[in-house]
Write a protein that holds these residues in place. Sequence first.
Motif, PDB file in Angstrom:
ATOM      1  N   LEU A 320       0.812  -1.208   0.000  1.00 40.64           N
ATOM      2  CA  LEU A 320       0.000   0.000   0.000  1.00 40.64           C
ATOM      3  C   LEU A 320       0.847   1.260   0.000  1.00 40.64           C
ATOM      4  O   LEU A 320       0.331   2.361   0.079  1.00 40.64           O
ATOM      5  CB  LEU A 320      -0.932   0.016   1.210  1.00 40.64           C
ATOM      6  CG  LEU A 320      -1.981  -1.097   1.234  1.00 40.64           C
ATOM      7  CD1 LEU A 320      -2.818  -1.015   2.496  1.00 40.64           C
ATOM      8  CD2 LEU A 320      -2.873  -1.018   0.006  1.00 40.64           C
ATOM      9  N   GLY A 321       2.172   1.078  -0.045  1.00 41.87           N
ATOM     10  CA  GLY A 321       3.011   2.248  -0.215  1.00 41.87           C
ATOM     11  C   GLY A 321       3.945   2.579   0.921  1.00 41.87           C
ATOM     12  O   GLY A 321       4.608   3.608   0.885  1.00 41.87           O
TER      13      GLY A 321
ATOM     14  N   LEU C  54       5.711  -4.904  -6.715  1.00 45.83           N
ATOM     15  CA  LEU C  54       6.025  -5.636  -5.489  1.00 45.83           C
ATOM     16  C   LEU C  54       7.292  -6.451  -5.673  1.00 45.83           C
ATOM     17  O   LEU C  54       7.917  -6.873  -4.701  1.00 45.83           O
ATOM     18  CB  LEU C  54       4.865  -6.555  -5.088  1.00 45.83           C
ATOM     19  CG  LEU C  54       3.528  -5.859  -4.837  1.00 45.83           C
ATOM     20  CD1 LEU C  54       2.439  -6.879  -4.541  1.00 45.83           C
ATOM     21  CD2 LEU C  54       3.653  -4.875  -3.672  1.00 45.83           C
ATOM     22  N   SER C  78       7.927   2.338  -3.569  1.00 36.05           N
ATOM     23  CA  SER C  78       6.894   2.418  -2.529  1.00 36.05           C
ATOM     24  C   SER C  78       6.004   3.625  -2.762  1.00 36.05           C
ATOM     25  O   SER C  78       4.778   3.549  -2.671  1.00 36.05           O
ATOM     26  CB  SER C  78       7.546   2.541  -1.147  1.00 36.05           C
ATOM     27  OG  SER C  78       8.339   1.427  -0.877  1.00 36.05           O
ATOM     28  N   GLN C  79       6.671   4.747  -3.088  1.00 36.48           N
ATOM     29  CA  GLN C  79       5.906   5.971  -3.296  1.00 36.48           C
ATOM     30  C   GLN C  79       4.966   5.814  -4.492  1.00 36.48           C
ATOM     31  O   GLN C  79       3.802   6.239  -4.455  1.00 36.48           O
ATOM     32  CB  GLN C  79       6.875   7.118  -3.522  1.00 36.48           C
ATOM     33  CG  GLN C  79       6.215   8.462  -3.359  1.00 36.48           C
ATOM     34  CD  GLN C  79       7.189   9.589  -3.655  1.00 36.48           C
ATOM     35  OE1 GLN C  79       8.398   9.374  -3.705  1.00 36.48           O
ATOM     36  NE2 GLN C  79       6.652  10.772  -3.840  1.00 36.48           N
ATOM     37  N   ARG C  81       3.702   2.986  -5.723  1.00 33.95           N
ATOM     38  CA  ARG C  81       2.599   2.101  -5.325  1.00 33.95           C
ATOM     39  C   ARG C  81       1.552   2.906  -4.592  1.00 33.95           C
ATOM     40  O   ARG C  81       0.356   2.782  -4.812  1.00 33.95           O
ATOM     41  CB  ARG C  81       3.105   1.004  -4.382  1.00 33.95           C
ATOM     42  CG  ARG C  81       3.869  -0.120  -5.031  1.00 33.95           C
ATOM     43  CD  ARG C  81       3.923  -1.332  -4.122  1.00 33.95           C
ATOM     44  NE  ARG C  81       4.679  -1.116  -2.894  1.00 33.95           N
ATOM     45  CZ  ARG C  81       5.980  -1.350  -2.762  1.00 33.95           C
ATOM     46  NH1 ARG C  81       6.661  -1.842  -3.787  1.00 33.95           N
ATOM     47  NH2 ARG C  81       6.591  -1.133  -1.632  1.00 33.95           N
ATOM     48  N   ASN C  82       2.055   3.737  -3.696  1.00 36.44           N
ATOM     49  CA  ASN C  82       1.156   4.485  -2.838  1.00 36.44           C
ATOM     50  C   ASN C  82       0.299   5.464  -3.633  1.00 36.44           C
ATOM     51  O   ASN C  82      -0.901   5.620  -3.394  1.00 36.44           O
ATOM     52  CB  ASN C  82       1.984   5.235  -1.792  1.00 36.44           C
ATOM     53  CG  ASN C  82       1.122   5.938  -0.766  1.00 36.44           C
ATOM     54  OD1 ASN C  82       1.098   7.140  -0.693  1.00 36.44           O
ATOM     55  ND2 ASN C  82       0.378   5.147  -0.007  1.00 36.44           N
ATOM     56  N   PHE C  87      -4.467  -1.667  -4.498  1.00 38.58           N
ATOM     57  CA  PHE C  87      -4.426  -3.136  -4.478  1.00 38.58           C
ATOM     58  C   PHE C  87      -5.687  -3.728  -3.876  1.00 38.58           C
ATOM     59  O   PHE C  87      -6.198  -3.255  -2.872  1.00 38.58           O
ATOM     60  CB  PHE C  87      -3.244  -3.618  -3.624  1.00 38.58           C
ATOM     61  CG  PHE C  87      -1.916  -3.551  -4.318  1.00 38.58           C
ATOM     62  CD1 PHE C  87      -1.518  -4.588  -5.163  1.00 38.58           C
ATOM     63  CD2 PHE C  87      -1.079  -2.470  -4.131  1.00 38.58           C
ATOM     64  CE1 PHE C  87      -0.279  -4.532  -5.796  1.00 38.58           C
ATOM     65  CE2 PHE C  87       0.145  -2.409  -4.761  1.00 38.58           C
ATOM     66  CZ  PHE C  87       0.547  -3.447  -5.599  1.00 38.58           C
TER      67      PHE C  87
END
Lengths: 405, 436, 233
Positions: A320-321, C54, C78-79, C81-82, C87
């Motif tokens: 989720l980040g 991922l 990560s950023q 994805r966020n 998801f």
Amino acid sequence: MLEIGPIFRALMRNKVGAILIAIQIAITMTIIVNAVFIIYERSQKMQRESGIDEANSFYLSSAGFAESFNAKVSIKEDLAALRQLPGVANAIQINAIPISGGGWSMGLQTQAGAEYDGVGVAVYMVDEHGVDTLDLEIIAGENFSPSDIGWRETAQRLWPDKIIITKSMAEALFPDDPFETAVGKTVFINDTEPMVITGIIDKLQAPWVGWDRVENAMLSPENLNYESTRYFIRAEPGQRDSVMKNVEEFLAESNTGRIIRSMRSIEETRERSYRGDSAMIKILTTVMIILTVVTALGIVGLASFSVNRRKKQIGTRRALGASQGAILRYFMLENFLISSVGVFLGAALTVGLNVLLVNQFDLDPIDWFYIPIGMVILWIVGQLAVFGPAKKAANIAPAIATRTV
Amino acid sequence: MFSYYLRLAFKSIRRNPILSALMVAAIALGIGSSMTTITVNYLMSANPIPEKSDVLYHVQVDSWDPHNAFNDDDIPNQLTWTEATNLMAANKAMRQTAMAKTGGIIEPSDQDVKPFEASARLAFGDFFSMFNVPFLFGSSWDAEADQNRSQVIVLTKRINEQVFGGVNSVGETLSMFGTNFRVVGVLDDWQPMPKFYDVNNGAFDESEEVFIPFFLKEELELPNWGNTNCWKSPEGEGFKAFLRSECINFQMWVELPTQNDKAEYLDFLNSYVSEQKDLGRFPRPIQNRLSNVMEWMEDQEVVADDAQIMLWLSLMFLLVCLLNTIGLLLAKFTGKAAEIGLRRAVGASKGDLFFQHLVETALIGLLGGVFGLLLALVGLEGIKSLYGEFVRDLAALDFTMVLVGLVLALVSSIAAGLYPTWRACNIAPASQLKSQ
Amino acid sequence: MLKMTEIKKVFRTDLVETHALRDFNLHVDEGDFVAVTGPSGSGKTTFLNIAGLLETFEGGSYQLDGEDVSHLNDKQRSQMRNEKIGFIFQSFNLIPDLDLFDNVDVPLRYRGFNAPERRKRIEQSLDLVGLANRMKHLPSQLSGGQQQRVAIARALAGEPRFLLADEPTGNLDSKMANSVMSLLQDINDRGTTIVMVTHDQELARQAKRNIYVRDGKVSELHEVSELPDAVTA
């Protein structure tokens, strides 16, 4: 980025583990802070100076037993000979040894009469060499002269008419005056017997290291006509050990009507007198270290377990980040919250235990600043302990989120 | 069933070796530290003479200064020579002995053995029978020897070995205090812990090396060893004046078999003090006390403060270790949730599972206890090396302590295991069978 | 929106190399709804992990929303994805210790929104899935379908351009599955690109476009011409 709210709410739904850690931290802090305080007090006590030249001095006992033994003659001969021995700086006969544990105390009072209270004082009976042998400094008045020195018989009641006292004793007797003004004043021993203070020395401790008035001491100008007596000898710097050997041999051979025993350096005496304190320091230090390790291992264990249990959740957060740093922070912050509960509880328990120790064992009340320092240390211990598991958590692959098992 | 559970417990411990080792280590450390301090405290507070401790009484009377109490409102812990001899002369108890500590030089007749200094106890002949002192050779002196101030002596085993090579020396002559004594008895090993009859020079001091009749104090003008306290200087010069002064250096014990005897003896003490008041002594209010052995040990606070502080701290330490164990057990049992769910599903009752996990906990506790006792041995060695030889007898595990240690480990680990076990057993049978 | 070219992914153990994806090509346009199907072990999950950033890949290139992702570090991924990906997991992956509000809050925290903004978005997205009145409930107090709707709310709260769904109805009964599916279609209708991995052909047919993965390769493509009635119902 601070997520105290959700972390706290999540913790509240999973209390038991967190509470266990918090209580552990609290008790650990209670023990550690009180132990550190006791250690500090004991080491302060051990560091007090006796006022004598500890590194170079030693003493021994001489006990005459033969029919022919004459104490007065023997003492005169012994002292004259000892002072001539190579390596000996000076030597005296003395009734008690500072910080050795055994000695003679009396009360001195500024007004005559049984109805007045005296100030307790340790008595050292020495001749005019006493100040030099004990390595004392006369800071007011003057030393005894040879004509001041008398012979004390066994069970003698009367006292000499001159004494030298320590600065602390002068201040205890005349709390309102500068210590120098005590010189020339008269004090009373045995309620009514007058003595004049003729000198003041800088510092000399009593034989009893646990006494709260350990700095109160006086010198009385006397030799003792006792068959069993003590000699105190100060060696030239660095020569103590060889002098000790020579002195023992010399005295044993010079007069076979007596035995020489209990020869001991002041350093060894100090070690013996403070053995209980130094043992307590060592034991408490060991306990503190083991306890900290146990608590830290407990934190590591429970944190690892909680990381393992939350693997999937961590993966999901990553998906989720959450960055690795965010996961690391999550566990560090979680531990910080648990530790905070622990250290605040610990602060209360620390004070509680201290009050108990003060009441039960006459310990001193703890200084307030020990508590915040203890809290910070436990916070740090918690953070260090949780760092490993938190790092492990941060390294959990985000792909675990899509795994179905 | 029990052996099955035991096997399961072993398996479970092996499956999680690190977690199990942590738990055993935590319990072992807690037990080790608390057993070390419990042992020291136990030996310090031991009853030195259990068979007679409640019929032997220490005698106290308040002969102190009219202006100040002896010590924080308490009465003196020793007697003057005057009281010691007067109370002995009254002879009001079944057995009684006044006593004091002294010492001097022994000159062995064997020229090869050098003269040496020895401590001596001045006492009455009843001392030995009152305190059940064992004799190797000979016996105590009799009451006549007490009154006649006979120069007789009882030696400890060690002195007899040093001077007479350990043979039966009864009837031999020994030179001490510059005069000759006739040996009447040799003691077997005897070291009461604590040294209850006189705690003045340390409650765990060694017993004196020789014993001689009390009145020889006056006869031979023997020095005061032990503590001497005075509130008033002697009236006159010399040994006799000092002996008859208000200085206290003497102890007295009486044997009073019944409570009635005790009450009568207290009455006697009160009337004695009243008589003395008429003679102008005893300026303070009448306050006399008889303390039996354990009361006296309590009063004299023979258990060192430091030992008690360490005991408290180590019990808190044990608590931390147990909290640790609870946490680790929770972790462990939660990890076994699937297995527990499965066992429930195939018909194990909650009770079965509870017992199974209790066995596992107890096993961990027992292991921790055994290692803890080993650690306690190390700890006691450490105490010996820190405090020196004089605590030798205070730092030894006996059978009782081993048992206490194991029971403590077992009880505390089971107590620690109760909550995690209860939680584990409340897992619903079905919840763990799904893939999640 | 999503452009994968010649993607390679190899899993290595000490003994074997397994090619999970080889020369994998896929383009997904903005606003599309793609269903990825295939047998077990075909590489579906690997595709999903790579598409969702991922996992990393060995060869080829992957552009997400016009940006080449192969050179991004962990933090940048990560950023991304966020911000860009939402998801939805087969087993919902809700955090059991957090209530619905806090669950939806999770990605928003990492986004760095302020509190009022987060609250607004949480309420909106929970409202969208019809669970606004259950905000203080724990996931364990909800049915499976409700839990998946919370997960969808969580995925939508950050307003991602791209939604990745992994067997979103795999743990649900058919009635719940249908309601979740129709929710996804609603979301797609509002312009969010969706890629859904599933082994359920029935479900796949409800997407706009189907691709079939076999042995780590896209082996077959067909467009879905019209939506079945069941979905619109």
